[in-house]
Design a protein around this motif. Sequence first.
Motif, short mmCIF file in Angstrom:
data_model
loop_
_atom_site.label_atom_id
_atom_site.label_comp_id
_atom_site.label_asym_id
_atom_site.label_seq_id
_atom_site.Cartn_x
_atom_site.Cartn_y
_atom_site.Cartn_z
N THR A 157 0.85 -1.19 0.00
CA THR A 157 0.00 0.00 0.00
C THR A 157 0.88 1.24 0.00
O THR A 157 1.91 1.28 0.68
CB THR A 157 -0.91 0.02 1.25
OG1 THR A 157 -1.64 -1.21 1.31
CG2 THR A 157 -1.88 1.18 1.21
N ASP A 249 -15.86 -5.80 -0.03
CA ASP A 249 -15.00 -6.56 0.89
C ASP A 249 -15.29 -8.05 0.83
O ASP A 249 -14.38 -8.88 0.91
CB ASP A 249 -15.14 -6.02 2.31
CG ASP A 249 -16.58 -6.06 2.82
OD1 ASP A 249 -17.50 -6.04 1.99
OD2 ASP A 249 -16.76 -6.09 4.05
N CYS A 270 -2.38 -2.54 -3.38
CA CYS A 270 -3.61 -1.97 -2.82
C CYS A 270 -3.78 -0.49 -3.10
O CYS A 270 -4.73 0.13 -2.62
CB CYS A 270 -3.65 -2.21 -1.31
SG CYS A 270 -3.93 -3.93 -0.86
N GLN A 273 -5.73 4.41 -1.70
CA GLN A 273 -7.02 4.72 -1.10
C GLN A 273 -7.53 3.51 -0.33
O GLN A 273 -7.37 2.38 -0.77
CB GLN A 273 -8.04 5.11 -2.18
CG GLN A 273 -7.64 6.32 -3.01
CD GLN A 273 -7.59 7.59 -2.19
OE1 GLN A 273 -8.46 7.82 -1.34
NE2 GLN A 273 -6.60 8.43 -2.45
N VAL A 274 -8.16 3.76 0.82
CA VAL A 274 -8.73 2.68 1.60
C VAL A 274 -10.16 2.41 1.11
O VAL A 274 -11.03 3.28 1.21
CB VAL A 274 -8.74 3.00 3.10
CG1 VAL A 274 -9.42 1.88 3.89
CG2 VAL A 274 -7.32 3.20 3.61
N THR A 275 -10.38 1.22 0.57
CA THR A 275 -11.71 0.78 0.17
C THR A 275 -12.04 -0.48 0.96
O THR A 275 -11.17 -1.07 1.61
CB THR A 275 -11.76 0.46 -1.33
OG1 THR A 275 -10.90 -0.67 -1.60
CG2 THR A 275 -11.30 1.65 -2.16
N ASN A 278 -9.68 -3.41 -0.53
CA ASN A 278 -8.27 -3.52 -0.15
C ASN A 278 -8.07 -3.54 1.36
O ASN A 278 -7.07 -4.06 1.86
CB ASN A 278 -7.41 -2.45 -0.84
CG ASN A 278 -7.80 -1.04 -0.50
OD1 ASN A 278 -8.22 -0.73 0.60
ND2 ASN A 278 -7.65 -0.14 -1.48
N ALA A 279 -9.03 -3.00 2.13
CA ALA A 279 -8.95 -3.13 3.59
C ALA A 279 -9.08 -4.60 3.98
O ALA A 279 -8.38 -5.09 4.87
CB ALA A 279 -10.03 -2.30 4.26
N MET A 305 -2.62 6.76 7.36
CA MET A 305 -3.04 5.45 6.89
C MET A 305 -3.02 4.43 8.02
O MET A 305 -3.97 3.66 8.21
CB MET A 305 -2.12 4.98 5.75
CG MET A 305 -2.50 3.64 5.15
SD MET A 305 -4.02 3.71 4.17
CE MET A 305 -3.40 4.57 2.71
N TRP A 309 -6.20 2.36 9.60
CA TRP A 309 -6.25 0.90 9.71
C TRP A 309 -6.57 0.48 11.14
O TRP A 309 -7.33 -0.45 11.35
CB TRP A 309 -4.92 0.30 9.26
CG TRP A 309 -4.72 0.26 7.78
CD1 TRP A 309 -5.65 0.52 6.81
CD2 TRP A 309 -3.52 -0.07 7.09
NE1 TRP A 309 -5.09 0.38 5.57
CE2 TRP A 309 -3.79 0.02 5.70
CE3 TRP A 309 -2.24 -0.43 7.49
CZ2 TRP A 309 -2.83 -0.25 4.73
CZ3 TRP A 309 -1.27 -0.69 6.54
CH2 TRP A 309 -1.56 -0.61 5.17
#
Length: 423
Positions: A157, A249, A270, A273-275, A278-279, A305, A309
């Motif tokens: 990431t 997810d 990943c 960006q956190v989606t 990819n989370a 980031m 998380w």
Amino acid sequence: MTTRILPAVGDPDAARAISTLLSQLPSAEPAAPVPDSTSLLDTLARLAVDSIDELPEVVLVHERIGPVPALELIREVALRFPAVGVVLVSSDAGPALFSAAMDSGARGLIGLPLSYEELAARVQAAAQWSVGVRRHLGKGSAADVFTGPGGRVVTVTGAKGGVGATFTAVQFALAAAASGRRTALVDMDLQAGDVGSYLDVQFRRSIADLAGIQDISPRVLQDAVYDDRTGLALLLAPADGERGEEVDDRAARHIVGALRSRYELVVIDCGTQVTGANAAAVEMADVAVLVTTPDVVAVRAAKRMVRMWERLQVRKAEDTAMVVNRWSKHTEIQPALIEKITKTRATRTPVPAAFKELQAVVDAGRVQDLDNRSTVKQALWTLAGELGLLSVPDTAAAPAAPGAAVAVRAAGAVSRLRRGREG
């Protein structure tokens, strides 16, 4: 025989009730309940480091566990730790849920409110099954069980755009393939994926084509994967970015699980960006890499980031490997300071700032042709060995780059970072 039991229960009242009943079971050794899915997977991973014998025989999963839904968590535990018997605890003990739980890999279903007789029977049955599986597998290292029937998953990431996450992921995958590992490279930067561009690949199929499939068979997976001449199996991002929304997810978990079962190593880009997708991948990963550059903006982005998380219960900071890209001994912000600010684990090998070595192959879209004498390639392949991604790290990896333990100068950008560390 003593039966070790690990409950995964988010609700404190339910945790107390389950712990009380478990303590009354004969020959039972219940552990303290873990409160969420991340803690459960982390605990099992730590226990599996030395041997499958360190794992509990039975894991109880409460219906209201989070952030991963109970059935998805059961599927993940069954895939990664197949010698553990998982039992679902739910207020719905009907045939539909029972069937769904069995499909996910559970060994039993216990209805709420709990009864001593049912709990004892289900735990005993799951424990006997677990002992039988371990006898079949025999004693071995964590690698025999920890990674499930397939291989390891590593996510890469970027702290922000432009720090080199995609290039890093591609080089990790190339290094693993060169060392003899059967490797898949997945582009989960769903709206702006560039793995295909880096390797000069165009393919009509993408990860979005697998999104709506509940049971991904080997044949279906093979139709979506591109077997590249580099030896990599590529699962690309959709050409139309809006299709990235199709991969949620749940789909990501199914896809990564299917890949894990067929490849020794799965490398996932990943993006930045956190989606949800990819989370989920980062949470499932055996190794989660976060790439940053040694400048104020990128390090602050890395800290954001990591904090995100942790808030989402995706990954703990200390379980994240930090790769410092474009490093030099003259850089004011050194890896040791980045490690201190982000609370992550900085890798021993920083990647030098030498973009001129890369420009020709990047512009041509053929990063697989990067010269072996490139200091960037040497550092990244050494990193792949350091992270355990190679079959024979000492042979496959290039000579180590300069060490990261360089004195930090507390002036200029460093001072700005320190002033903003609590921001």
